[in-house]
Enzyme design. Sequence first.
Site, PDB file in Angstrom:
ATOM      1  N   SER A 195       0.920  -1.102   0.065  1.00 39.80           N
ATOM      2  CA  SER A 195       0.068  -0.058   0.136  1.00 39.80           C
ATOM      3  C   SER A 195       1.179   1.156   0.049  1.00 39.80           C
ATOM      4  CB  SER A 195      -0.919  -0.030   1.194  1.00 39.80           C
ATOM      5  OG  SER A 195      -1.701   1.122   1.237  1.00 39.80           O
ATOM      6  N   ASP A 229      -4.524  -4.881   5.972  1.00 36.11           N
ATOM      7  CA  ASP A 229      -4.881  -5.750   4.791  1.00 36.11           C
ATOM      8  C   ASP A 229      -3.701  -6.599   4.418  1.00 36.11           C
ATOM      9  OD1 ASP A 229      -6.384  -6.614   2.551  1.00 36.11           O
ATOM     10  OD2 ASP A 229      -5.159  -5.350   1.333  1.00 36.11           O
ATOM     11  N   HIS A 283      -2.446  -0.948  -3.302  1.00 31.12           N
ATOM     12  CA  HIS A 283      -3.480  -0.001  -2.879  1.00 31.12           C
ATOM     13  C   HIS A 283      -3.057   1.193  -3.667  1.00 31.12           C
ATOM     14  CE1 HIS A 283      -4.318  -2.564   0.765  1.00 31.12           C
ATOM     15  NE2 HIS A 283      -4.899  -2.659  -0.289  1.00 31.12           N
TER      16      HIS A 283
END
Length: 393
Positions: free
Chosen positions: A215, A335, A242
């Site tokens: 991310s 995540d 992400h």
Amino acid sequence: MIRVLVVEDSLTMQAVLAEVLTTDPGIEIVGVANNGKEGVRLAHALKPDVITMDIRMPVMDGFEATRLIMQECPTRIVVVSASVNSPDLNISFNAIKAGALDVVEKPAGGGANFEIISERLISAVKLMSEVQVVRQRKPAGGTSSGIHVSPMFTNPSQPAPAGVTGFYSAQRASASALHSAVGATESALSRAVADPNAPPRAVRGIPAILAVGSSTGGPAALSVFLKGLPSNLPVPVVIVQHITAGFGKGLVDWLQSECALPLHIGTQDQRIYPGEVYFAPDDHHMVLHRRGILGLTRTPQVSFVRPSATVLFESVAANYANQALGVILTGMGNDGASGLKDIRDAGGTTFAQDQATCVVYGMPKAAVELNAVDYVLSLPTIAGQILRICKVP
């Protein structure tokens, strides 16, 4: 108040950015620079919390300005790009490699799309104001190392800023919650293998797939990681990164210029091949329908994101079990942690980027605390250990 310096050569866009950002009562514009050189000077003089950085400017462009700021007076930088389809994206991602934290689209036009883009900009500025940055190294050649190092947040116990929306706010909130268990980190780390030459915990089959999640800070980390994988890699690579909607293709195009492996954006029912890399597309979970075949879904968000690394990892564990390799790189929130544990529990081997080389030690930290990680390694050493496990000469 979050003190923002706007670096932008267009007077019209300067006014738009100032108007958009100051609709949030927690943001204050402390200065405006008309080019990158002036931006560097004002970064030194004003010491803003966040800089919004245009890319194509006279005198000095946004990449060079970012490089100098991160070497001389480290500051949180959000790149504001003219278009998600612009050639400027290459410069934008080079700025991220040099230490910028995020890239968002310039608000323009009107209507609902303007509101959505404006909200993304405000969210990025507020969220990135919490990330702690450090000086970039300047090697003998005079260019940035591209490896960004930082602890997680300056004040991780503080609640998420009001008004931050989308996956960023959720990741920020999740990351803050994780920091309430700081005392558990030492014992969790002691369970992970830190020696890159140590044998893996358990690889009961020949590795057949490599799955990666990242991310915030991920684009630059993926550049380093993918450069370490040779063209004779005997497994396919599947990746969830992400990134702000619309920038996925630009990221893949930029990374393709950085590494030798063929890169693709995953498609429905696509067959995957060893030595090739597949990225989840915008706003879709990417899964393995079955061994060797990708699938895309728009099922609900997991850990407030779509695509989700956890969803990918769960499908990899289900289809590859002890032949799976899983990696979590820098990123906010949690995540990927539970999905990585599924891979480890199925007999696969798992890796997390260490805190020292993470932009944000959120996702790796969550995985370590969940006992989902076999190896906690510095970013430059992860690929080498994977190659040893895959027996690549």
